[in-house]
Design a protein around this motif. Structure first.
Motif, PDB file in Angstrom:
ATOM      1  N   PRO A 109      32.727 -30.067  55.731  1.00 38.64           N
ATOM      2  CA  PRO A 109      34.106 -29.651  55.998  1.00 38.64           C
ATOM      3  C   PRO A 109      35.140 -30.735  55.681  1.00 38.64           C
ATOM      4  O   PRO A 109      36.217 -30.436  55.159  1.00 38.64           O
ATOM      5  N   THR A 110      34.809 -31.989  55.938  1.00 39.46           N
ATOM      6  CA  THR A 110      35.745 -33.079  55.650  1.00 39.46           C
ATOM      7  C   THR A 110      35.990 -33.183  54.148  1.00 39.46           C
ATOM      8  O   THR A 110      37.133 -33.343  53.704  1.00 39.46           O
ATOM      9  N   ALA A 111      34.938 -33.092  53.371  1.00 44.64           N
ATOM     10  CA  ALA A 111      35.075 -33.165  51.908  1.00 44.64           C
ATOM     11  C   ALA A 111      35.953 -32.025  51.393  1.00 44.64           C
ATOM     12  O   ALA A 111      36.778 -32.232  50.499  1.00 44.64           O
ATOM     13  N   LYS A 112      35.785 -30.843  51.965  1.00 39.73           N
ATOM     14  CA  LYS A 112      36.610 -29.700  51.530  1.00 39.73           C
ATOM     15  C   LYS A 112      38.083 -29.935  51.860  1.00 39.73           C
ATOM     16  O   LYS A 112      38.957 -29.637  51.038  1.00 39.73           O
ATOM     17  N   VAL A 113      38.366 -30.489  53.030  1.00 36.44           N
ATOM     18  CA  VAL A 113      39.754 -30.789  53.412  1.00 36.44           C
ATOM     19  C   VAL A 113      40.351 -31.815  52.444  1.00 36.44           C
ATOM     20  O   VAL A 113      41.480 -31.657  51.968  1.00 36.44           O
ATOM     21  N   VAL A 114      39.565 -32.851  52.146  1.00 36.25           N
ATOM     22  CA  VAL A 114      40.051 -33.892  51.230  1.00 36.25           C
ATOM     23  C   VAL A 114      40.279 -33.314  49.836  1.00 36.25           C
ATOM     24  O   VAL A 114      41.318 -33.571  49.206  1.00 36.25           O
ATOM     25  N   LEU A 115      39.358 -32.513  49.341  1.00 31.19           N
ATOM     26  CA  LEU A 115      39.530 -31.908  48.018  1.00 31.19           C
ATOM     27  C   LEU A 115      40.739 -30.986  47.981  1.00 31.19           C
ATOM     28  O   LEU A 115      41.493 -30.980  46.995  1.00 31.19           O
ATOM     29  N   ASN A 116      40.946 -30.221  49.028  1.00 33.75           N
ATOM     30  CA  ASN A 116      42.141 -29.366  49.076  1.00 33.75           C
ATOM     31  C   ASN A 116      43.408 -30.205  49.065  1.00 33.75           C
ATOM     32  O   ASN A 116      44.391 -29.846  48.405  1.00 33.75           O
ATOM     33  N   HIS A 117      43.397 -31.330  49.749  1.00 36.10           N
ATOM     34  CA  HIS A 117      44.554 -32.229  49.745  1.00 36.10           C
ATOM     35  C   HIS A 117      44.788 -32.801  48.344  1.00 36.10           C
ATOM     36  O   HIS A 117      45.925 -32.873  47.866  1.00 36.10           O
ATOM     37  N   ILE A 118      43.717 -33.188  47.677  1.00 37.95           N
ATOM     38  CA  ILE A 118      43.812 -33.707  46.306  1.00 37.95           C
ATOM     39  C   ILE A 118      44.404 -32.646  45.381  1.00 37.95           C
ATOM     40  O   ILE A 118      45.280 -32.940  44.556  1.00 37.95           O
ATOM     41  N   ILE A 119      43.966 -31.411  45.537  1.00 32.50           N
ATOM     42  CA  ILE A 119      44.499 -30.310  44.724  1.00 32.50           C
ATOM     43  C   ILE A 119      45.992 -30.134  44.977  1.00 32.50           C
ATOM     44  O   ILE A 119      46.783 -30.001  44.032  1.00 32.50           O
ATOM     45  N   VAL A 120      46.393 -30.155  46.241  1.00 34.59           N
ATOM     46  CA  VAL A 120      47.816 -30.000  46.587  1.00 34.59           C
ATOM     47  C   VAL A 120      48.644 -31.114  45.945  1.00 34.59           C
ATOM     48  O   VAL A 120      49.732 -30.865  45.422  1.00 34.59           O
ATOM     49  N   GLU A 121      48.123 -32.336  45.959  1.00 36.03           N
ATOM     50  CA  GLU A 121      48.870 -33.448  45.357  1.00 36.03           C
ATOM     51  C   GLU A 121      49.014 -33.273  43.847  1.00 36.03           C
ATOM     52  O   GLU A 121      50.080 -33.513  43.285  1.00 36.03           O
ATOM     53  N   SER A 122      47.943 -32.848  43.179  1.00 29.03           N
ATOM     54  CA  SER A 122      48.043 -32.609  41.734  1.00 29.03           C
ATOM     55  C   SER A 122      48.991 -31.449  41.442  1.00 29.03           C
ATOM     56  O   SER A 122      49.746 -31.491  40.466  1.00 29.03           O
ATOM     57  N   GLU A 123      48.972 -30.423  42.289  1.00 24.39           N
ATOM     58  CA  GLU A 123      49.909 -29.303  42.115  1.00 24.39           C
ATOM     59  C   GLU A 123      51.353 -29.760  42.313  1.00 24.39           C
ATOM     60  O   GLU A 123      52.258 -29.272  41.632  1.00 24.39           O
ATOM     61  N   TYR A 124      51.578 -30.693  43.202  1.00 23.32           N
ATOM     62  CA  TYR A 124      52.919 -31.245  43.416  1.00 23.32           C
ATOM     63  C   TYR A 124      53.412 -31.905  42.122  1.00 23.32           C
ATOM     64  O   TYR A 124      54.533 -31.674  41.689  1.00 23.32           O
ATOM     65  N   PHE A 125      52.552 -32.722  41.498  1.00 24.22           N
ATOM     66  CA  PHE A 125      52.941 -33.348  40.234  1.00 24.22           C
ATOM     67  C   PHE A 125      53.225 -32.288  39.172  1.00 24.22           C
ATOM     68  O   PHE A 125      54.208 -32.385  38.432  1.00 24.22           O
ATOM     69  N   ILE A 126      52.398 -31.258  39.097  1.00 24.42           N
ATOM     70  CA  ILE A 126      52.608 -30.190  38.122  1.00 24.42           C
ATOM     71  C   ILE A 126      53.984 -29.554  38.331  1.00 24.42           C
ATOM     72  O   ILE A 126      54.710 -29.293  37.373  1.00 24.42           O
ATOM     73  N   GLY A 127      54.352 -29.330  39.579  1.00 22.20           N
ATOM     74  CA  GLY A 127      55.669 -28.757  39.877  1.00 22.20           C
ATOM     75  C   GLY A 127      56.801 -29.635  39.381  1.00 22.20           C
ATOM     76  O   GLY A 127      57.780 -29.153  38.802  1.00 22.20           O
ATOM     77  N   ILE A 128      56.674 -30.938  39.596  1.00 24.37           N
ATOM     78  CA  ILE A 128      57.694 -31.879  39.109  1.00 24.37           C
ATOM     79  C   ILE A 128      57.760 -31.836  37.588  1.00 24.37           C
ATOM     80  O   ILE A 128      58.842 -31.734  36.994  1.00 24.37           O
ATOM     81  N   ALA A 129      56.595 -31.915  36.945  1.00 24.86           N
ATOM     82  CA  ALA A 129      56.552 -31.934  35.479  1.00 24.86           C
ATOM     83  C   ALA A 129      57.120 -30.641  34.897  1.00 24.86           C
ATOM     84  O   ALA A 129      57.891 -30.670  33.926  1.00 24.86           O
ATOM     85  N   GLN A 130      56.767 -29.499  35.493  1.00 23.95           N
ATOM     86  CA  GLN A 130      57.293 -28.219  35.001  1.00 23.95           C
ATOM     87  C   GLN A 130      58.807 -28.164  35.136  1.00 23.95           C
ATOM     88  O   GLN A 130      59.494 -27.718  34.213  1.00 23.95           O
ATOM     89  N   THR A 131      59.316 -28.618  36.253  1.00 22.34           N
ATOM     90  CA  THR A 131      60.767 -28.604  36.467  1.00 22.34           C
ATOM     91  C   THR A 131      61.472 -29.410  35.387  1.00 22.34           C
ATOM     92  O   THR A 131      62.459 -28.964  34.796  1.00 22.34           O
ATOM     93  N   ILE A 132      60.947 -30.585  35.109  1.00 20.49           N
ATOM     94  CA  ILE A 132      61.561 -31.452  34.101  1.00 20.49           C
ATOM     95  C   ILE A 132      61.443 -30.830  32.712  1.00 20.49           C
ATOM     96  O   ILE A 132      62.417 -30.795  31.953  1.00 20.49           O
ATOM     97  N   LEU A 133      60.275 -30.296  32.382  1.00 21.22           N
ATOM     98  CA  LEU A 133      60.092 -29.687  31.061  1.00 21.22           C
ATOM     99  C   LEU A 133      60.989 -28.462  30.889  1.00 21.22           C
ATOM    100  O   LEU A 133      61.579 -28.270  29.827  1.00 21.22           O
TER     101      LEU A 133
END
Length: 143
Positions: free
Chosen positions: A114-138
């Motif tokens: 369960p801890t690994a799943k929480v961490v992986l979900n957090h990692i995904i959210v962080e990468s999605e945050y960057f994608i949102g920034i990059a899309q906005t700029i593009l």
């Protein structure tokens, strides 16, 4: 996000990419360290991702240095190269998210941790945050 650039969009986007590519590189290490019994095929893939993120990070840093040396006089060609690099960074993050989802689904040590799943979900959210920034700029640049 740092807002000290004013209208210096190239530095803004490069600053974000520099930060997030380094984060993603570190995330590959976090996953390997957290899941000690991770299948060897995934350990190897994570090492490949780490190397890819390091290379992208270095490329972003080179562009930051180029923009800084240009003293605010960014040519149209350099500007287009920065947008192309931003697009590459966005696609790389999307592919990494897919890989993380595959890990959660297909790796037995992760699916039962369960801890690994929480961490992986957090990692995904962080990468999605960057994608949102990059899309906005593009998208702002396409208008």
């Amino acid at each position: 996000m740092q807002f000290y650039y004013g209208n210096q969009m190239p530095l803004r986007v490069l600053d974000e990419a520099e930060f997030w590519k380094h984060q993603e590189e570190e995330h590959t290490v976090v996953i390997r360290e957290l899941v000690k019994d991770l299948e060897q095929q995934y350990v190897e893939r994570l090492k490949e991702w780490e190397k890819a993120f390091a290379q992208t990070h270095q490329q972003v840093v080179r562009y930051i240095e180029t923009v800084n040396r240009s003293q605010g006089q960014v040519s149209q060609a350099l500007f287009q190269d920065i947008l192309q690099l931003t697009s590459f960074c966005l696609q790389q993050s999307e592919q990494f998210i897919q890989f993380c989802r595959t890990l959660m689904q297909d790796s037995k040590p992760i699916s039962t941790n369960p801890t690994a799943k929480v961490v992986l979900n957090h990692i995904i959210v962080e990468s999605e945050y960057f994608i949102g920034i990059a899309q906005t700029i593009l998208y702002q640049q396409s208008h």
